[in-house]
Design a protein around this motif. Structure first.
Motif, mmCIF file in Angstrom:
data_model
loop_
_atom_site.group_PDB
_atom_site.id
_atom_site.type_symbol
_atom_site.label_atom_id
_atom_site.label_comp_id
_atom_site.label_asym_id
_atom_site.label_seq_id
_atom_site.Cartn_x
_atom_site.Cartn_y
_atom_site.Cartn_z
ATOM 1 N N GLY A 1 -6.598 1.132 0.603
ATOM 2 C CA GLY A 1 -6.908 0.722 1.967
ATOM 3 C C GLY A 1 -7.811 -0.495 2.003
ATOM 4 O O GLY A 1 -7.621 -1.410 2.813
ATOM 5 N N SER A 2 -8.803 -0.511 1.106
ATOM 6 C CA SER A 2 -9.708 -1.663 1.032
ATOM 7 C C SER A 2 -8.955 -2.920 0.606
ATOM 8 O O SER A 2 -9.184 -4.010 1.146
ATOM 9 N N THR A 3 -8.044 -2.765 -0.357
ATOM 10 C CA THR A 3 -7.248 -3.904 -0.807
ATOM 11 C C THR A 3 -6.373 -4.431 0.319
ATOM 12 O O THR A 3 -6.253 -5.649 0.519
ATOM 13 N N GLU A 4 -5.765 -3.530 1.068
ATOM 14 C CA GLU A 4 -4.933 -3.927 2.204
ATOM 15 C C GLU A 4 -5.749 -4.735 3.209
ATOM 16 O O GLU A 4 -5.309 -5.799 3.679
ATOM 17 N N GLN A 5 -6.938 -4.259 3.532
ATOM 18 C CA GLN A 5 -7.775 -4.964 4.505
ATOM 19 C C GLN A 5 -8.227 -6.319 3.973
ATOM 20 O O GLN A 5 -8.260 -7.310 4.712
ATOM 21 N N MET A 6 -8.550 -6.386 2.678
ATOM 22 C CA MET A 6 -8.941 -7.669 2.085
ATOM 23 C C MET A 6 -7.813 -8.689 2.182
ATOM 24 O O MET A 6 -8.037 -9.860 2.501
ATOM 25 N N ASN A 7 -6.588 -8.248 1.932
ATOM 26 C CA ASN A 7 -5.450 -9.164 1.992
ATOM 27 C C ASN A 7 -5.204 -9.644 3.416
ATOM 28 O O ASN A 7 -4.865 -10.814 3.638
ATOM 29 N N ARG B 1 0.834 -1.206 0.000
ATOM 30 C CA ARG B 1 0.000 0.000 0.000
ATOM 31 C C ARG B 1 0.869 1.256 0.000
ATOM 32 O O ARG B 1 1.697 1.450 0.888
ATOM 33 N N PRO B 2 0.688 2.130 -0.984
ATOM 34 C CA PRO B 2 1.465 3.382 -1.005
ATOM 35 C C PRO B 2 0.940 4.361 0.038
ATOM 36 O O PRO B 2 -0.236 4.324 0.418
ATOM 37 N N SER B 3 1.797 5.231 0.490
ATOM 38 C CA SER B 3 1.378 6.249 1.448
ATOM 39 C C SER B 3 0.626 7.365 0.729
ATOM 40 O O SER B 3 0.678 7.490 -0.498
ATOM 41 N N LEU B 4 -0.057 8.183 1.515
ATOM 42 C CA LEU B 4 -0.775 9.334 0.964
ATOM 43 C C LEU B 4 0.213 10.290 0.300
ATOM 44 O O LEU B 4 -0.067 10.863 -0.761
ATOM 45 N N ARG B 5 1.378 10.429 0.903
ATOM 46 C CA ARG B 5 2.411 11.298 0.333
ATOM 47 C C ARG B 5 2.847 10.792 -1.037
ATOM 48 O O ARG B 5 3.006 11.572 -1.986
ATOM 49 N N SER B 6 3.013 9.464 -1.196
ATOM 50 C CA SER B 6 3.428 8.902 -2.485
ATOM 51 C C SER B 6 2.374 9.143 -3.557
ATOM 52 O O SER B 6 2.700 9.440 -4.713
ATOM 53 N N GLU C 1 -9.902 18.525 -8.225
ATOM 54 C CA GLU C 1 -10.043 17.307 -9.016
ATOM 55 C C GLU C 1 -8.940 16.301 -8.678
ATOM 56 O O GLU C 1 -9.195 15.103 -8.510
ATOM 57 N N ILE C 2 -7.734 16.815 -8.574
ATOM 58 C CA ILE C 2 -6.594 15.937 -8.272
ATOM 59 C C ILE C 2 -6.739 15.343 -6.878
ATOM 60 O O ILE C 2 -6.512 14.144 -6.672
ATOM 61 N N ASP C 3 -7.130 16.166 -5.900
ATOM 62 C CA ASP C 3 -7.305 15.676 -4.527
ATOM 63 C C ASP C 3 -8.394 14.612 -4.447
ATOM 64 O O ASP C 3 -8.290 13.653 -3.667
ATOM 65 N N ASP C 4 -9.434 14.763 -5.272
ATOM 66 C CA ASP C 4 -10.516 13.781 -5.274
ATOM 67 C C ASP C 4 -10.018 12.426 -5.794
ATOM 68 O O ASP C 4 -10.366 11.381 -5.249
ATOM 69 N N LEU D 1 -8.176 6.838 -4.716
ATOM 70 C CA LEU D 1 -7.107 5.850 -4.836
ATOM 71 C C LEU D 1 -6.681 5.350 -3.458
ATOM 72 O O LEU D 1 -6.477 4.153 -3.251
ATOM 73 N N ASP D 2 -6.555 6.267 -2.504
ATOM 74 C CA ASP D 2 -6.140 5.893 -1.152
ATOM 75 C C ASP D 2 -7.169 4.978 -0.503
ATOM 76 O O ASP D 2 -6.813 3.980 0.150
ATOM 77 N N GLU D 3 -8.436 5.295 -0.684
ATOM 78 C CA GLU D 3 -9.490 4.443 -0.124
ATOM 79 C C GLU D 3 -9.477 3.060 -0.768
ATOM 80 O O GLU D 3 -9.661 2.044 -0.090
#
Length: 724
Positions: free
Chosen positions: A590-596, A422-427, A577-580, A585-587
């Protein structure tokens, strides 16, 4: 005895005996439901018929099976799935490892020519081709070799083939000489390749998607390039589709069906239950001599064996230890040279006692019927992976043992992959700032831009696989652009036929000869500069160099891969637009991380529950009724009725002194997730750039829970921000 197509007749006999009620309960197929895809434009074809043993499709399929494949009858759901395909419908085939999935597209691919002749169609034109999408290069080659031995016209296009082979295959496609063409899903990122497929005379009669669970984000090995296959099927006017996998839960099966608009009656599934597999598990506490336990097990259960470990280095260490104890053991992982891997695999296939200590890179498509042992020295990532891997044992129907060693130490290794992906928000912010640079914001729909994903992955501190997933989401979900293939930044050649080059007076040839820079060995061509300073396009120079190479006039070498993308719409221009996009992407990540994480927990629960392992596996994959017995009699629970208990070794809380040491050694405060990764022991490009591996703090808190580390370093970064 196993045939060329990965299906042991002895194993099938056992499966039939164990699942008689499944076989007798085959689904019926009604003509008003035989749809390929609700969104595909379809040409007229044979009407769908009821699945009867005397139907023309079944008669033809059995004739081809015997005459061309040397087999005397279909097993389980093979015949029903093939009949549906030959009658014009699409299907999802979920058979366990070694269950004969490949016949479900190979037989129809051969049958189409006979169907056309009988119907009096396509006599003066090509009969089209069956396209097989597979991620496994070794498997593709093995299947093509087996088909060619049978006199069936097949070819493969992947990164391993020569230029001459590629050109010959393209010629065969244009002239209708192929029944089957195999390629990797990444090929569908090439606009040129897609265009050539769309222009195949006779069209794509059947699209076979191997490892189809990769389509589903709920699957255990989701691959974003697989999401593009359904889009390609619509655009290429594919007649029908068959998706094949060894492991699919009900949710994954539905995702696959939805992707290609395949109705529920198009699902063909056989039981995961294997009566000849003894499923054992043992829990190990800290201080346990794992190798000693493994050696005792191997001496008790001799024969060809695959031992799965998590890390590449671990394969080499364990194989060396076993070798020192007198076992014929060898390592296998993706980091080894191709020649060594091929030699190891070939020796294993021929051996009666060899042990391969491997990462998951080994075993996919292995056609060896007498594997007696599968050992999970480290825990796999999911029930799906576990099921696939044990399915490689005992395909000859004889007793085989699958041992699962589980300990709390394994969670640390597994979590490195889960949290590291999972990439960080900064990345994500750095990535979107680079992607939506002021220069690229000026581009319009239809314009192209190029990116070196290798360089960008390092710059934004995101792993290559995860970066590929993000680009696929930007393409498929946000519809920003479309992958347009790859190009090279460096072209150089050595001259083999100077006379041929000197005689070539075409505009591109003249400019190349005039502008080429000759070094000691290689002649260098700056194709981008030539395009900018002449009236010709970049493609004209690339085409000319490839032409010389194909003719044998030069030996061409290319370097510096860059991915090309064509904009579907202008890139986002406002920060909102970019922040959205970053937020979504972050959400998603996060969902993928939790699924794994949940997948690994589900596997541990299966092993440590008070329940038959075989029954639990059947339930996980949605099998109901009598597909598996209440108690199989040949797993750890059934043999002992003693629960496998994980040692009580909870993670330690973050040590404040060690936290402070990390903060003292690493000055950055813009990414708490990065600091947590360093403390936990997760490598990344940024960690290498900052030289943290030699700082004394890397992996200093690997006994902690990663989420607790993340909380601590998030608080520390916020505190520093307030002070600043």
């Amino acid at each position: 005895m196993s045939d060329d197509f990965g299906l042991s007749s002895d194993e099938e006999a056992d499966l039939v005996a164990a699942t008689d009620e499944v076989v007798n309960g085959k689904r019926s197929h009604h003509s008003d439901h035989e749809l390929v895809s609700g969104n595909l434009k379809k040409r007229a074809r044979i009407g769908c018929v009821t699945n009867r043993s005397d139907s023309p499709s079944i008669v033809l399929a059995n004739k081809i099976l015997k005459e061309r494949f040397g087999l005397h009858g279909f097993r389980l759901e093979q015949e029903a799935a093939i009949a549906r395909i030959l009658d014009g419908g699409s299907a999802v085939v979920v058979f366990p490892t070694g269950g004969g999935k490949s016949l479900c597209y190979q037989v129809p691919a051969v049958c189409f020519r006979y169907q056309d002749e009988e119907a009096g169609r396509r006599i003066s034109q090509s009969n089209g081709v069956s396209l097989v999408i597979s991620p496994l290069i070794a498997l593709m080659k093995d299947q093509v070799d087996a088909l060619l031995r049978r006199g069936i016209k097949a070819a493969v296009l992947n990164s391993s083939v020569s230029r001459d082979y590629y050109l010959a295959t393209q010629d065969d496609l244009r002239n209708g000489r192929l029944d089957l063409l195999y390629c990797a899903p990444e090929r569908l990122n090439s606009e040129g390749f897609i265009a050539s497929l769309k222009d195949i005379p006779g069209g794509i009669r059947l699209l076979a998607v191997d490892e189809a669970h990769c389509i589903s984000e709920w699957g255990h090995s989701f691959r974003p390039d697989y999401l593009k296959i359904a889009r390609f099927a619509k655009e290429a006017n594919v007649e029908r589709v068959v998706c094949l996998t060894a492991t699919a839960t009900e949710k994954v099966s539905k995702d696959i069906r939805d992707a290609f608009s395949i109705p529920s009656e198009g699902l063909f599934q056989t039981t995961m239950y294997r009566p000849n597999l003894r499923l054992l598990a043992e829990a190990n506490a800290k201080g346990t001599d794992y190798v000693a336990k493994l050696i005792t097990h191997l001496r008790k259960h001799p024969g060809p064996t695959i031992i799965y470990v998590t890390l590449q280095k671990g394969t080499e260490v364990l194989a060396d230890e076993l070798k020192q104890r007198g076992f014929p053991a060898r390592p296998y992982h993706a980091g080894m040279s191709t020649d060594v891997r091929i030699k190891t695999q070939d020796d294993f296939l021929a051996s009666k006692n060899m042990i391969v200590v491997a990462t998951i890179a080994f075993g996919m498509g292995i056609d060896k019927s007498d594997i007696r042992n599968i050992v999970h020295f480290d825990i796999p990532d999911s029930i799906e992976s576990y099921s696939q891997q044990i399915g490689r044992a005992g395909r000859d129907g004889k007793p085989s043992v699958c041992m699962f060693y589980v300990s709390t130490k394994d969670f640390y290794l597994r979590n490195i992959f889960t949290y590291g992906a999972r990439p960080s928000l900064r990345s994500l912010k750095v990535l979107l700032a680079d992607l939506c640079s002021p220069e690229r914001k000026k581009l319009r729909a239809g314009d192209t831009f190029t990116v070196s994903l290798y360089t960008q992955a390092k710059d934004v501190d995101i792993g290559a696989i995860t970066l590929g997933i993000i680009y696929a989401q930007l393409e498929l979900h946000f519809k920003l652009f479309r992958a347009a293939g790859t190009l090279y930044t460096t072209y150089k050649y050595t001259t083999k036929d100077p006379n041929a080059i000197s005689k070539d007076m075409t505009p591109a040839a003249c400019i190349i000869k005039k502008s080429a820079f000759k070094a000691t060995k290689w002649t260098h061509i700056a194709v981008d500069d030539l395009a900018n300073t002449s009236k010709l396009e970049r493609a004209d120079f690339v085409r000319k160099l490839n032409q010389w190479n194909e003719q044998g006039a030069i030996e061409l070498k290319t370097e510096g891969v860059r991915n090309s993308f064509r904009l579907e719409r202008p890139l986002p221009s406002t920060q909102k637009e970019i922040d959205d996009i970053i937020k979504q992407l972050d959400e998603s990540m996060g969902s993928t991380e939790q699924m794994n994480l949940d997948r690994t927990k589900s596997l541990i629960h299966l092993i440590t529950d008070k329940k038959c392992f075989s029954r639990a596996l059947a339930g996980y994959f949605g099998e109901t009724g009598n597909n598996a017995p209440e108690e199989c009699g040949h797993c750890t629970w059934c043999e002992t009725h003693t629960q496998v208990l994980l040692p009580n070794e909870p993670p330690q809380p973050p040590n404040p002194a060690k936290v402070q040491k990390v903060l003292d050694k690493i000055s950055v405060r813009d990414d708490p997730r990065f600091l947590a990764k360093v403390a936990f022991g997760i490598k990344s490009p940024r960690a290498g750039d900052l030289k943290v591996y030699s700082s004394g703090v890397f992996e200093s808190m690997d006994v902690c829970d990663f989420t607790e580390l993340l909380k601590v370093f998030t608080a520390a970064c916020k505190a520093d921000e307030k002070e600043a």
